[in-house]
Scaffold this active site. Structure first.
Site, PDB file in Angstrom:
ATOM      1  N   GLU A  18       6.429  86.981 -61.235  1.00  0.00           N
ATOM      2  CA  GLU A  18       6.890  87.849 -62.747  1.00  0.00           C
ATOM      3  C   GLU A  18       8.197  88.230 -62.760  1.00  0.00           C
ATOM      4  O   GLU A  18       8.243  88.043 -63.785  1.00  0.00           O
ATOM      5  CB  GLU A  18       6.034  89.658 -61.568  1.00  0.00           C
ATOM      6  CG  GLU A  18       6.881  90.169 -62.691  1.00  0.00           C
ATOM      7  CD  GLU A  18       7.025  91.587 -62.166  1.00  0.00           C
ATOM      8  OE1 GLU A  18       7.418  92.054 -60.931  1.00  0.00           O
ATOM      9  OE2 GLU A  18       7.682  92.606 -62.785  1.00  0.00           O
ATOM     10  N   ASP A  42       8.908  87.412 -66.656  1.00  0.00           N
ATOM     11  CA  ASP A  42       9.973  87.957 -66.900  1.00  0.00           C
ATOM     12  C   ASP A  42      10.984  88.017 -67.597  1.00  0.00           C
ATOM     13  O   ASP A  42      11.443  87.925 -69.634  1.00  0.00           O
ATOM     14  CB  ASP A  42      10.601  90.418 -66.227  1.00  0.00           C
ATOM     15  CG  ASP A  42      11.645  90.529 -67.031  1.00  0.00           C
ATOM     16  OD1 ASP A  42      11.459  91.263 -67.601  1.00  0.00           O
ATOM     17  OD2 ASP A  42      12.277  90.919 -66.095  1.00  0.00           O
ATOM     18  N   GLU A  49       3.842  89.297 -67.298  1.00  0.00           N
ATOM     19  CA  GLU A  49       4.865  88.846 -66.639  1.00  0.00           C
ATOM     20  C   GLU A  49       4.151  87.522 -66.070  1.00  0.00           C
ATOM     21  O   GLU A  49       4.782  86.321 -66.195  1.00  0.00           O
ATOM     22  CB  GLU A  49       6.172  90.084 -66.631  1.00  0.00           C
ATOM     23  CG  GLU A  49       6.466  90.436 -67.486  1.00  0.00           C
ATOM     24  CD  GLU A  49       7.671  91.514 -66.711  1.00  0.00           C
ATOM     25  OE1 GLU A  49       7.965  92.283 -67.834  1.00  0.00           O
ATOM     26  OE2 GLU A  49       7.920  92.349 -65.939  1.00  0.00           O
ATOM     27  N   ASP A  70       3.265  94.449 -65.127  1.00  0.00           N
ATOM     28  CA  ASP A  70       4.251  93.145 -64.068  1.00  0.00           C
ATOM     29  C   ASP A  70       3.225  91.865 -63.999  1.00  0.00           C
ATOM     30  O   ASP A  70       3.425  90.205 -64.202  1.00  0.00           O
ATOM     31  CB  ASP A  70       3.529  93.526 -62.414  1.00  0.00           C
ATOM     32  CG  ASP A  70       4.507  94.915 -62.356  1.00  0.00           C
ATOM     33  OD1 ASP A  70       5.691  94.367 -63.450  1.00  0.00           O
ATOM     34  OD2 ASP A  70       4.755  95.393 -60.984  1.00  0.00           O
TER      35      ASP A  70
END
Lengths: 232, 232
Positions: free
Chosen positions: A48, A52, A124, A121
């Site tokens: 993640e 991101d 991502e 989350d």
């Protein structure tokens, strides 16, 4: 991962993982790993972190190129409207990722599957896994399917601040009057609709309707902007 | 752009811009544009928006791959230590970007050229221009030359939190005592040096020296970690 998930990803997004373990990692919460200590599983958090950064980069480049006149401050605001917990959670739901997450029993009972923070989350981490498995081009294709059409649908319009843009455009060469007038309001108390006109130098250039005066003004400004841009 | 700048970039970083206007944009502050209204110049802010996202992405991927055992929270902290105004300003100075910026007269007099916030911006805008002109691989090569060696030099060590890492490693299978003992302190009041040892289950595993006890402990923990990792 569940073969139903593989099938859905292939059908919906044309994504077929070469390394399935990356997908497993992206869709697994720590609570599930803790309940299966002997399976040597990984949970989504590290991937993640990567996803991101990948998503920020891809969205930044897209809006940078799509809006070549937008100044930095407005690019930053638009990106913040697109890249945040609420919007990523909604993308995750639209992609049915909530059905795919592997959760521990306690988290399942606490309905974590529908929690915005977890869904964001997972959105991502999924992007991170796609990037690791298939590179940036596949992430861009995914964003073109899942995120960018929402720009045209007006999902992020509130953040565009059409009122400021209109003001900047018409006042470029000196002061010009801009007035917003409430034309009408209708409907029951809890579902009120406001109709607002924008007048530039006393000429009506656009009308907008919304459930708040502020949004109606933004929409009127957008109509006026579109009209002015067509004339340029 | 000044041909001296082109020459320096070619010599120092093997970067030769195909589209010089991108480099001009990256190195020009708004104050300079305002003083030259007829030259149709652009200032760096938009391309900085892009460069910021590119740099976050490149650094994130690098530390994600370089430290495959580092959990998300620590990756995030390390990235924050690498990607921030102070460190980017220092990279910009090391690259002599402070000499290359085009400033208006007022900003020049106000010594903006040495201001961290501007230098950080220019570092990002330069990266954005390299990305636009030559793609992500050239940005990675630049980061390999300018940023990553600082990891090995210990520039970001304070953010690594070796003490926490040591604790997590040795207490993985149950409680183990970890003690930090001040062995010595030397030097004048304003330049004191502390020498600290770390004892794991009463066995000394590392010694560190620094100008504060906290840093000396971190360095001792780092020595202990390196020793334990060699044995694994």
């Amino acid at each position: 991962m569940d073969s139903k998930v593989d099938k859905a990803l292939a059908e919906n997004f044309n994504i077929v993982f070469k390394d399935e373990s990356l997908l497993d990692e992206a869709l697994t919460q720590a609570s599930y790993v803790n309940e299966h200590p002997n399976q040597n599983l990984k949970f989504y958090e590290r991937i993640e972190f990567l996803g991101d950064a990948v998503m920020q980069f891809v969205v930044s480049e897209y809006i940078f190129k799509r809006y070549p006149q937008l100044p930095q401050g407005r690019l930053t605001r638009l990106r913040a409207a697109m890249v945040n917990e609420e919007s990523f959670a909604s993308f995750a739901r639209e992609c049915h990722f909530n059905d795919y997450i592997r959760l521990g029993k306690g988290e399942e009972l606490a309905n974590a599957r529908e929690r915005d923070s977890l869904l964001c989350d997972i959105f991502e981490s999924f992007v991170g896994a796609v990037y690791m498995d298939q590179g940036i081009k596949k992430v861009i294709t995914f964003a073109e399917q899942v995120i960018y059409p929402k720009l045209d649908e007006g999902r992020f319009d509130d953040y565009f601040d059409h009122k400021t843009e209109l003001q900047e455009m018409v006042q470029k060469n000196g002061p010009v009057s801009i007035d917003y007038q409430l034309l009408d309001e209708n409907g029951p108390e809890n579902d009120r609709v406001f109709k607002v006109a924008v007048l530039v130098n006393k000429v009506e250039l656009g009308v907008g309707e919304a459930h708040s005066k502020k949004h109606a003004e933004q929409r009127a400004a957008k109509v006026a902007l579109d009209q002015l841009k067509r004339k340029m």
